[in-house]
Design a protein around this motif. Structure first.
Motif, PDB file in Angstrom:
ATOM      1  N   GLU A   7      45.283  42.160  36.294  1.00  0.00           N
ATOM      2  CA  GLU A   7      45.561  42.483  34.902  1.00  0.00           C
ATOM      3  C   GLU A   7      44.889  41.478  33.954  1.00  0.00           C
ATOM      4  O   GLU A   7      44.278  41.859  32.961  1.00  0.00           O
ATOM      5  N   ALA A   8      44.980  40.195  34.275  1.00  0.00           N
ATOM      6  CA  ALA A   8      44.374  39.160  33.437  1.00  0.00           C
ATOM      7  C   ALA A   8      42.848  39.271  33.441  1.00  0.00           C
ATOM      8  O   ALA A   8      42.206  39.166  32.390  1.00  0.00           O
ATOM      9  N   ALA A   9      42.268  39.488  34.617  1.00  0.00           N
ATOM     10  CA  ALA A   9      40.812  39.620  34.715  1.00  0.00           C
ATOM     11  C   ALA A   9      40.333  40.838  33.927  1.00  0.00           C
ATOM     12  O   ALA A   9      39.320  40.766  33.215  1.00  0.00           O
ATOM     13  N   ASN A  10      41.060  41.942  34.035  1.00  0.00           N
ATOM     14  CA  ASN A  10      40.702  43.142  33.281  1.00  0.00           C
ATOM     15  C   ASN A  10      40.844  42.919  31.777  1.00  0.00           C
ATOM     16  O   ASN A  10      40.012  43.360  30.992  1.00  0.00           O
ATOM     17  N   ALA A  11      41.908  42.231  31.368  1.00  0.00           N
ATOM     18  CA  ALA A  11      42.148  41.970  29.944  1.00  0.00           C
ATOM     19  C   ALA A  11      41.013  41.151  29.324  1.00  0.00           C
ATOM     20  O   ALA A  11      40.664  41.350  28.164  1.00  0.00           O
ATOM     21  N   LEU A  12      40.424  40.261  30.125  1.00  0.00           N
ATOM     22  CA  LEU A  12      39.322  39.438  29.625  1.00  0.00           C
ATOM     23  C   LEU A  12      37.965  40.110  29.833  1.00  0.00           C
ATOM     24  O   LEU A  12      36.943  39.582  29.397  1.00  0.00           O
ATOM     25  N   GLY A  13      37.947  41.253  30.505  1.00  0.00           N
ATOM     26  CA  GLY A  13      36.691  41.965  30.733  1.00  0.00           C
ATOM     27  C   GLY A  13      35.827  41.346  31.812  1.00  0.00           C
ATOM     28  O   GLY A  13      34.605  41.500  31.811  1.00  0.00           O
ATOM     29  N   ILE A  14      36.439  40.646  32.752  1.00  0.00           N
ATOM     30  CA  ILE A  14      35.681  39.987  33.823  1.00  0.00           C
ATOM     31  C   ILE A  14      35.158  41.044  34.788  1.00  0.00           C
ATOM     32  O   ILE A  14      35.916  41.832  35.335  1.00  0.00           O
ATOM     33  N   GLU A  15      33.837  41.026  34.999  1.00  0.00           N
ATOM     34  CA  GLU A  15      33.186  41.989  35.885  1.00  0.00           C
ATOM     35  C   GLU A  15      32.734  41.349  37.196  1.00  0.00           C
ATOM     36  O   GLU A  15      32.340  42.056  38.118  1.00  0.00           O
ATOM     37  N   PHE A  16      32.769  40.033  37.287  1.00  0.00           N
ATOM     38  CA  PHE A  16      32.366  39.338  38.508  1.00  0.00           C
ATOM     39  C   PHE A  16      33.594  39.100  39.381  1.00  0.00           C
ATOM     40  O   PHE A  16      34.732  39.317  38.947  1.00  0.00           O
ATOM     41  N   MET A  17      33.376  38.673  40.606  1.00  0.00           N
ATOM     42  CA  MET A  17      34.463  38.472  41.556  1.00  0.00           C
ATOM     43  C   MET A  17      35.332  37.287  41.149  1.00  0.00           C
ATOM     44  O   MET A  17      34.827  36.220  40.829  1.00  0.00           O
ATOM     45  N   VAL A  18      36.652  37.498  41.181  1.00  0.00           N
ATOM     46  CA  VAL A  18      37.616  36.430  40.936  1.00  0.00           C
ATOM     47  C   VAL A  18      38.359  36.187  42.246  1.00  0.00           C
ATOM     48  O   VAL A  18      38.913  37.122  42.832  1.00  0.00           O
ATOM     49  N   LEU A  19      38.346  34.945  42.690  1.00  0.00           N
ATOM     50  CA  LEU A  19      39.026  34.586  43.927  1.00  0.00           C
ATOM     51  C   LEU A  19      40.501  34.322  43.648  1.00  0.00           C
ATOM     52  O   LEU A  19      40.837  33.564  42.729  1.00  0.00           O
ATOM     53  N   ALA A  20      41.380  34.926  44.436  1.00  0.00           N
ATOM     54  CA  ALA A  20      42.811  34.687  44.273  1.00  0.00           C
ATOM     55  C   ALA A  20      43.188  33.311  44.830  1.00  0.00           C
ATOM     56  O   ALA A  20      44.102  32.670  44.326  1.00  0.00           O
TER      57      ALA A  20
END
Length: 155
Positions: free
Chosen positions: A91-104
Motif C-alpha cells: 500500500e505504501a509503495a503504491n501510494a508513492l508510485g514506486i515502480e521498482f522492486m521494494v524488498l520487505a
C-alpha cells in the motif's frame, strides 16, 4: 578419521557457501526475490518512508532509472525505512508510485550498511556486493548515472 574430517569440512563449506547465494526474502507484491535476480548486478539501494518529503520527490527519478538501467544490469531496489511488511508495504509503495522492486527484508546486514538516521539515503553497491557509495538526500537520475559511471571507471 580422515574421511570423517573431509566429510565434515565439505558440509561446513557447503553451508557457508549456501549463505552467499541466499534469497532476499519477498518484494512488495509478496513474490520471492531470488539471489540470482540481484547478485552479480550493480545495485542502487534506496531507503524511503511515506513521511519523508524528499523521498516522495525522488521516486519518479528512481522509477526512470530502474527502467533505463534494466538492460545494463543495474538494479534499483527500495527498502522501507519503517520496516513495513505485507499489505502495508504494498500500500505504501503504491501510494508513492514506486515502480521498482521494494524488498520487505532489509539487506543492511548482508551489505554491512550503517543505520542512517537521515532520509532518503541511497547506497551504490557494485556487482561484487561491495558498497561503493553512500548518498544522503534526494537523488536524481542524472546524478546517479554520473556516480555509477565514475565508479565503473568511465565504462
Amino acid at each position: 578419521m580422515a574421511r570423517r574430517l573431509a566429510v565434515a569440512l565439505a558440509i561446513t563449506a557447503s553451508l557457508l557457501l549456501a549463505g552467499c547465494g541466499a534469497d532476499y526474502g519477498v518484494d512488495q507484491d509478496g513474490k520471492t526475490v531470488k539471489a540470482e535476480q540481484i547478485d552479480g548486478h550493480w545495485l542502487v539501494l534506496n531507503y524511503w518512508a511515506e513521511w519523508c518529503g524528499p523521498c516522495r520527490t525522488e521516486i519518479p527519478e528512481l522509477n526512470a532509472a530502474a527502467k533505463q538501467w534494466q538492460a545494463q544490469g543495474i538494479e534499483v531496489l527500495g527498502v522501507n525505512f519503517d520496516g513495513l511488511q505485507g499489505a502495508d508495504l504494498k500500500e505504501a509503495a503504491n501510494a508513492l508510485g514506486i515502480e521498482f522492486m521494494v524488498l520487505a527484508q532489509d539487506p543492511a546486514e548482508r551489505y554491512e550498511l550503517p543505520r542512517s538516521e537521515a532520509l532518503p539515503v541511497t547506497y551504490i553497491i557494485d556487482d561484487k556486493g561491495k558498497v561503493r557509495e553512500q548518498l544522503l538526500g534526494e537523488q536524481t537520475l542524472e546524478g546517479l548515472q554520473e556516480k555509477i559511471t565514475a565508479l565503473k571507471g568511465g565504462a
